[in-house]
Design a protein around this motif. Structure first.
Motif, PDB file in Angstrom:
ATOM      1  N   PRO A 423      65.022  70.383  44.421  1.00 15.49           N
ATOM      2  CA  PRO A 423      65.922  69.634  43.528  1.00 15.49           C
ATOM      3  C   PRO A 423      67.249  69.322  44.202  1.00 15.49           C
ATOM      4  O   PRO A 423      67.848  70.185  44.850  1.00 15.49           O
ATOM      5  N   GLY A 424      67.694  68.079  44.077  1.00 18.09           N
ATOM      6  CA  GLY A 424      68.966  67.671  44.650  1.00 18.09           C
ATOM      7  C   GLY A 424      68.914  67.348  46.127  1.00 18.09           C
ATOM      8  O   GLY A 424      69.899  66.888  46.699  1.00 18.09           O
ATOM      9  N   LYS A 425      67.763  67.571  46.772  1.00 15.54           N
ATOM     10  CA  LYS A 425      67.652  67.308  48.216  1.00 15.54           C
ATOM     11  C   LYS A 425      66.738  66.128  48.510  1.00 15.54           C
ATOM     12  O   LYS A 425      66.638  65.697  49.651  1.00 15.54           O
ATOM     13  N   TYR A 426      66.039  65.635  47.486  1.00 20.23           N
ATOM     14  CA  TYR A 426      65.084  64.547  47.678  1.00 20.23           C
ATOM     15  C   TYR A 426      65.370  63.453  46.663  1.00 20.23           C
ATOM     16  O   TYR A 426      65.354  63.684  45.448  1.00 20.23           O
ATOM     17  N   HIS A 427      65.638  62.252  47.156  1.00 20.23           N
ATOM     18  CA  HIS A 427      65.896  61.097  46.301  1.00 20.23           C
ATOM     19  C   HIS A 427      64.938  59.989  46.730  1.00 20.23           C
ATOM     20  O   HIS A 427      65.032  59.482  47.855  1.00 20.23           O
ATOM     21  N   PRO A 428      63.980  59.618  45.863  1.00 17.91           N
ATOM     22  CA  PRO A 428      62.878  58.740  46.272  1.00 17.91           C
ATOM     23  C   PRO A 428      63.313  57.437  46.926  1.00 17.91           C
ATOM     24  O   PRO A 428      62.795  57.067  47.985  1.00 17.91           O
ATOM     25  N   LEU A 429      64.249  56.710  46.323  1.00 16.29           N
ATOM     26  CA  LEU A 429      64.646  55.422  46.882  1.00 16.29           C
ATOM     27  C   LEU A 429      65.330  55.601  48.230  1.00 16.29           C
ATOM     28  O   LEU A 429      65.074  54.848  49.179  1.00 16.29           O
ATOM     29  N   ALA A 430      66.188  56.606  48.331  1.00 14.33           N
ATOM     30  CA  ALA A 430      66.870  56.860  49.599  1.00 14.33           C
ATOM     31  C   ALA A 430      65.874  57.267  50.681  1.00 14.33           C
ATOM     32  O   ALA A 430      65.965  56.828  51.830  1.00 14.33           O
ATOM     33  N   GLY A 672      70.127  55.967  42.473  1.00 11.83           N
ATOM     34  CA  GLY A 672      69.380  54.724  42.659  1.00 11.83           C
ATOM     35  C   GLY A 672      70.192  53.509  42.280  1.00 11.83           C
ATOM     36  O   GLY A 672      70.210  52.497  42.996  1.00 11.83           O
ATOM     37  N   VAL A 673      70.883  53.589  41.135  1.00 11.62           N
ATOM     38  CA  VAL A 673      71.722  52.465  40.699  1.00 11.62           C
ATOM     39  C   VAL A 673      72.850  52.222  41.696  1.00 11.62           C
ATOM     40  O   VAL A 673      73.165  51.068  42.031  1.00 11.62           O
ATOM     41  N   SER A 674      73.462  53.298  42.181  1.00  7.47           N
ATOM     42  CA  SER A 674      74.538  53.154  43.168  1.00  7.47           C
ATOM     43  C   SER A 674      74.034  52.481  44.440  1.00  7.47           C
ATOM     44  O   SER A 674      74.718  51.647  45.036  1.00  7.47           O
ATOM     45  N   MET A 675      72.820  52.838  44.856  1.00  9.18           N
ATOM     46  CA  MET A 675      72.250  52.223  46.050  1.00  9.18           C
ATOM     47  C   MET A 675      71.997  50.736  45.834  1.00  9.18           C
ATOM     48  O   MET A 675      72.269  49.906  46.711  1.00  9.18           O
TER      49      MET A 675
END
Length: 737
Positions: A423-430, A672-675
């Motif tokens: 948790p907090g280490k994996y962001h799908p879009l990034a 995701g929105v920020s990206m």
């Protein structure tokens, strides 16, 4: 779309919502998650093979394409299976480190082991090396048991002078054979401590590094102790998307999720920097690092493992370095890692060769990630364009219903499982954008190394502003070309008179696939253009009181908000009247540093309405202090000595006491929105004030401020003079030996 096709996805979604984060760090829950994921993926792969691949045959253009896509996908799922195997055995060695530290601190200094510190360097600039040398010399360990050595493969006179001034020994050699491995081996042959710590030129150890790590060597099976790579500057993705305070760097998942899992199998590996090696273990393999691969660190782990030694991993922030500062440096680093990992596969000392390894250890040291990511992400990006423009499908007998029933649940389940474990280490879009960014540039490297494993030059990652290429034009062009091809393909197939795919149940899926790809490709194009650095030195948040001293004995209390080697932002309690005019001199009295000469650059209101002052420090640059100033300015030796020690104390304060970068901890949706917003956002402007300060010559500090500084120097430097004496004695003893 038939309602029953949604049932598997709804069941997985319900499980995610029902359990959420409740069962994290629970061994039974971890096994349950992996078991459930295995069922979902095997169901999907059975459908893929039987329904969408086998009917296509292989002796046709369509068949070759379908089988190629499927084989690459199978390799990617195998890589995923290895990942979840790691997740099931993650370790936390911090409680052990606590016990070891308590034991070591209770020992007398004479009973602690001697440690050599090797700082390997080739072409890094003075401002990078200075911090690392100071951090190494300042390590909390008995001075008589600590030997700091700068290993200079660049053979630079100024670096020898800097090393001596900072209390480190200096070693070089006649040639650069075998690059970094050869440099370290030359030092191993000339030193004798039973343990040695290897630091890359940019990695600054925290003061408690040795007390947290050396205790693990109580176990005679431990050959290496490795700690993670952490960074105090944003990587290219964080910088390009302006998300350095929101999203962790791309290496956090590896160091905080994968490496603890590998440690559970005793398969963690040395990562080149921040690893301590037991010299007696090295002696069993010839007393030198293997040099058959440009990633000598992983090869060293394998060589020691065959002798029964383990690489132990401690996931603590005990050293901070520079992440690649631009896209050029990023690709040089990743190409070296990919090439070295693949080279090892072809060596007799690698995972396939010789006895001494268990089957799963051989599997874990195969370079699945580099191969599957390069091929997999590339094929995922180009497949929609191929289908839309040629009509050659990636699979047969598929429709929106079957994709919704089989493929989408497998993808959602895999993502949810990673989020459960990390948790907090994996962001799908990034993660997807980062994978595509690497794939386009690394695919040629991977293919070339598979065809010709050896004979490739070792390239050092540029540091400290080196490597001026801040835009990867080729990647940007590929991204825009693929976006254009998919847009054209969708437009053509939406026209009755032009359509290439007359009718296909797969079209809705491919249209959605194309839309997702175009978003990812635009993000990758954005990341491939690194913005100019706002500051030449990283600025740390630092909330503590300071005293502002002005000419004539005036002083005012303030509170520091952030600080770098170049300047400080201070909240002024007494109001504007206590400050000089812009450009005026102020002595900033900083705890454990002394009075730092500074000039007022601007006064402004903070977000909380408080009065803030922006000050630039008037300290000599690292390059100046590396020059032979004693010969050039004999009448200003005392001034130069004082400035050098002031800079050293400031480095110690800022860089050796866990000044970790903090993140806002936003959830995936907000990130995701920020990206997505960053795609159309303009680059941040370079600080005009900072640029002006950098371009101007260093001003002459007034006499009154020099006198004020000198009154605080003696007490602060007593400890340092003792360190220098101990260093000189140790260096002389080693040289005599």
């Amino acid at each position: 779309m038939q309602a029953e096709s949604l049932v598997p996805l709804l069941l997985i979604t319900a499980a995610i919502l029902l359990f959420g984060n409740r069962w994290q760090n629970n061994a039974w829950a971890d096994r349950l998650v992996v078991a459930g994921l295995t069922v979902v993926i095997l169901r999907y792969l059975g459908w893929r093979l039987v329904e969408t691949v086998l009917p296509a045959g292989i002796f046709s253009v369509t068949g070759v394409f379908i089988w190629t896509v499927f084989i690459i996908e199978i390799l990617a799922w195998l890589d995923t299976a290895v990942l979840y195997a790691y997740m099931l055995r993650r370790t936390n060695r911090t409680p052990e480190a606590d016990e070891h530290e308590t034991r070591l601190r209770g020992m007398t200094p004479i009973d602690l082991p001697e440690v050599d510190i090797f700082i390997a360097t080739y072409n890094e600039p003075a401002e990078v090396l200075e911090k690392t040398i100071v951090g190494a010399v300042e390590l909390d360990w008995p001075q008589a048991k600590l030997n700091v050595w700068v290993l200079d493969d660049g053979r630079r006179g100024w670096l020898q002078r800097m090393s001596e001034r900072l209390g480190a020994g200096y070693l070089t050699r006649a040639d650069n054979a075998h690059a970094k491995a050869g440099n370290i081996n030359a030092a191993v042959a000339r030193t004798s401590a039973p343990f040695f710590l290897v630091l890359d030129a940019d990695f600054i150890p925290q003061r408690n590094f040795l007390y947290r790590t050396m205790g693990f060597f109580e176990d005679p099976k431990i050959g290496i102790v490795q700690i993670p790579h952490n960074f105090f500057n944003p990587d290219p993705m964080q910088a390009s998307l302006n998300m350095s305070k929101v999203m962790p760097d791309d290496q956090r998942f590896f160091f905080e999720a994968i490496m603890p899992g590998r440690d559970g199998y005793d398969c963690a590996f040395c990562c080149g920097s921040n690893g301590i090696v037991r010299r007696s273990a090295l002696e069993e393999i010839g007393n030198k690092l293997p040099s058959g691969s440009i990633t000598e660190d992983m090869l060293l782990t394998l060589a020691l493992k065959r002798k029964g030694y383990i690489t132990r991993y401690l996931d603590e922030r005990l050293a901070f370095g520079l992440a690649p500062e631009n896209i050029n440096a990023f690709f040089i680093q990743r190409a070296r890692w990919a090439r070295g990992a693949i080279q090892i596969m072809f060596l007799r000392e690698g995972p396939f060769g010789g006895p001494g390894l268990k089957w799963y250890e051989r599997l874990f040291f195969l370079p699945f990630h580099w191969i599957t990511q390069s091929f997999g992400q590339t094929i995922a990006m180009v497949t929609p364009a191929i289908y839309l423009l040629t009509g050659v499908p990636p699979l047969v007998n598929a429709s929106a219903d079957t994709v919704m029933s089989y493929q989408l649940p497998a993808i959602v389940a895999a993502i949810a499982a990673v989020r459960h474990f990390a948790p907090g280490k994996y962001h799908p879009l990034a993660t997807m954008a980062h994978g595509v960014l690497q794939a386009f540039r690394l695919l040629p490297v991977v293919v070339a190394t598979l065809l010709k494993p050896h004979g490739h030059a070792f390239k050092v990652t540029p540091k400290g502003g080196e490597g001026t290429e801040i835009q990867d034009t080729a990647t940007v062009a590929i991204c825009l070309l693929l976006c254009g091809l998919m847009t054209a393909g969708l437009a053509i197939n939406s026209s009755y008179n032009l359509q290439i795919i007359a009718s296909s149940h797969l079209m809705p899926v491919v249209a959605f696939w194309s839309a997702v790809n175009m978003v990812v490709l635009l993000l990758v194009a954005k990341i491939a253009i690194t913005p100019q650095l706002l500051r030449s030195e990283v600025r740390f948040e630092l909330n503590e009181p300071v005293v502002l001293r002005t000419e004539g004995g005036g002083q005012a209390a303030g509170k520091c908000h952030d600080m770098s080697l170049n300047g400080i932002q201070v909240e002024v309690h007494a109001g504007r009247s206590c400050l000089p005019e812009a450009g005026g001199w102020i002595g900033v009295d900083v705890a454990q540093v002394g009075v730092v000469p500074a000039q007022l650059r601007r006064v402004f209101k903070g977000e909380d309405g408080s009065l803030r002052a922006g000050l630039s420090f008037a300290l000599p640059a690292a390059e100046e202090l590396a020059e032979p100033w004693k010969e050039r300015n004999p009448d200003r030796i005392a001034e130069a000595e004082g400035a050098a020690q002031l800079r050293r104390r400031l480095i110690r304060k800022l860089f050796t006491k866990d000044r970790v970068r903090k993140f806002d901890g936003q959830d995936d949706w907000r990130i995701g929105v920020s990206m997505l917003k960053s795609i159309v956002a303009s680059e941040q402007a370079v600080s005009a004030v900072n640029s002006a300060c950098q371009n101007a010559a260093r001003p002459v500090v007034p006499v009154w401020l020099h006198e004020l500084q000198s009154r605080t120097e003696t007490a602060l430097d007593d400890e340092w003079r003792a360190v220098l004496r101990a260093r000189a004695e140790a260096t002389n003893d080693s040289s005599a030996a």
